[in-house]
Design a protein around this motif. Sequence first.
Motif, PDB file in Angstrom:
ATOM      1  N   GLY A   1       3.002   5.294  -3.824  1.00  0.00           N
ATOM      2  CA  GLY A   1       4.158   5.746  -4.596  1.00  0.00           C
ATOM      3  C   GLY A   1       5.283   6.317  -3.749  1.00  0.00           C
ATOM      4  O   GLY A   1       6.074   7.132  -4.218  1.00  0.00           O
ATOM      5  N   ALA A   2       5.370   5.888  -2.500  1.00  0.00           N
ATOM      6  CA  ALA A   2       6.397   6.409  -1.600  1.00  0.00           C
ATOM      7  C   ALA A   2       7.777   5.887  -1.991  1.00  0.00           C
ATOM      8  O   ALA A   2       7.912   4.779  -2.512  1.00  0.00           O
ATOM      9  CB  ALA A   2       6.080   6.010  -0.166  1.00  0.00           C
ATOM     10  N   ALA A   3       8.800   6.675  -1.720  1.00  0.00           N
ATOM     11  CA  ALA A   3      10.179   6.268  -1.979  1.00  0.00           C
ATOM     12  C   ALA A   3      10.836   5.717  -0.712  1.00  0.00           C
ATOM     13  O   ALA A   3      11.717   4.870  -0.796  1.00  0.00           O
ATOM     14  CB  ALA A   3      10.985   7.452  -2.506  1.00  0.00           C
ATOM     15  N   TYR A   4      10.416   6.217   0.440  1.00  0.00           N
ATOM     16  CA  TYR A   4      11.016   5.776   1.706  1.00  0.00           C
ATOM     17  C   TYR A   4      10.414   4.444   2.143  1.00  0.00           C
ATOM     18  O   TYR A   4       9.196   4.291   2.202  1.00  0.00           O
ATOM     19  CB  TYR A   4      10.797   6.825   2.798  1.00  0.00           C
TER      20      TYR A   4
ATOM     21  N   PRO B   1      14.400  10.538  15.086  1.00  0.00           N
ATOM     22  CA  PRO B   1      15.592   9.698  14.933  1.00  0.00           C
ATOM     23  C   PRO B   1      15.492   8.652  13.826  1.00  0.00           C
ATOM     24  O   PRO B   1      16.491   8.124  13.392  1.00  0.00           O
ATOM     25  CB  PRO B   1      15.734   9.029  16.292  1.00  0.00           C
ATOM     26  N   TYR B   2      14.295   8.352  13.362  1.00  0.00           N
ATOM     27  CA  TYR B   2      14.146   7.340  12.339  1.00  0.00           C
ATOM     28  C   TYR B   2      14.232   7.919  10.944  1.00  0.00           C
ATOM     29  O   TYR B   2      14.200   7.192   9.975  1.00  0.00           O
ATOM     30  CB  TYR B   2      12.825   6.570  12.523  1.00  0.00           C
ATOM     31  N   GLU B   3      14.324   9.213  10.850  1.00  0.00           N
ATOM     32  CA  GLU B   3      14.476   9.835   9.529  1.00  0.00           C
ATOM     33  C   GLU B   3      15.900   9.660   9.045  1.00  0.00           C
ATOM     34  O   GLU B   3      16.852   9.726   9.808  1.00  0.00           O
ATOM     35  CB  GLU B   3      14.132  11.325   9.588  1.00  0.00           C
ATOM     36  N   SER B   4      16.064   9.420   7.769  1.00  0.00           N
ATOM     37  CA  SER B   4      17.412   9.271   7.222  1.00  0.00           C
ATOM     38  C   SER B   4      17.910  10.599   6.684  1.00  0.00           C
ATOM     39  O   SER B   4      17.192  11.521   6.505  1.00  0.00           O
ATOM     40  CB  SER B   4      17.424   8.219   6.130  1.00  0.00           C
TER      41      SER B   4
ATOM     42  N   LEU C   1       0.833  -1.201   0.000  1.00  0.00           N
ATOM     43  CA  LEU C   1       0.000   0.000   0.000  1.00  0.00           C
ATOM     44  C   LEU C   1       0.871   1.257   0.000  1.00  0.00           C
ATOM     45  O   LEU C   1       0.650   2.184  -0.782  1.00  0.00           O
ATOM     46  CB  LEU C   1      -0.915  -0.015   1.230  1.00  0.00           C
ATOM     47  N   TRP C   2       1.877   1.294   0.866  1.00  0.00           N
ATOM     48  CA  TRP C   2       2.730   2.475   1.021  1.00  0.00           C
ATOM     49  C   TRP C   2       3.623   2.693  -0.202  1.00  0.00           C
ATOM     50  O   TRP C   2       3.702   3.791  -0.729  1.00  0.00           O
ATOM     51  CB  TRP C   2       3.563   2.328   2.291  1.00  0.00           C
ATOM     52  N   LEU C   3       4.288   1.634  -0.635  1.00  0.00           N
ATOM     53  CA  LEU C   3       5.283   1.789  -1.692  1.00  0.00           C
ATOM     54  C   LEU C   3       4.689   1.785  -3.091  1.00  0.00           C
ATOM     55  O   LEU C   3       5.082   2.591  -3.935  1.00  0.00           O
ATOM     56  CB  LEU C   3       6.343   0.687  -1.573  1.00  0.00           C
ATOM     57  N   ARG C   4       3.739   0.913  -3.344  1.00  0.00           N
ATOM     58  CA  ARG C   4       3.185   0.818  -4.702  1.00  0.00           C
ATOM     59  C   ARG C   4       1.993   1.743  -4.909  1.00  0.00           C
ATOM     60  O   ARG C   4       1.957   2.517  -5.855  1.00  0.00           O
ATOM     61  CB  ARG C   4       2.792  -0.621  -5.014  1.00  0.00           C
TER      62      ARG C   4
END
Length: 89
Positions: free
Chosen positions: A47-50, A86-89, A41-44
């Motif tokens: 369309g998220a990249a993270y 802290p979880y952000e890259s 759901l999130w990535l496809r």
Amino acid sequence: MWEGDAAPLLEAIRRLAVTALRAALTKLLAANLSERELARLWLRQAGAAYDPRDEEIEMSGWFAQILDITRGRDGDRVSRQVHDHPYES
């Protein structure tokens, strides 16, 4: 032409966005989807990249973290907190 301050309008938009995000995350987490379904759901679909899994964070846990970050926050504070999380890259 109106020459007033746009700050109240922008603040209202931020608050609406946070409210909509919280509602969507609450509904998503209540659906009890599998980690695989959440990733799809999130990535496809979105369309998220993270991908939180790249940092060994489960999708459901990451969505719950975002929900927690936005709890009781206004738009400005949410933006700063998410940026400093802290979880952000």
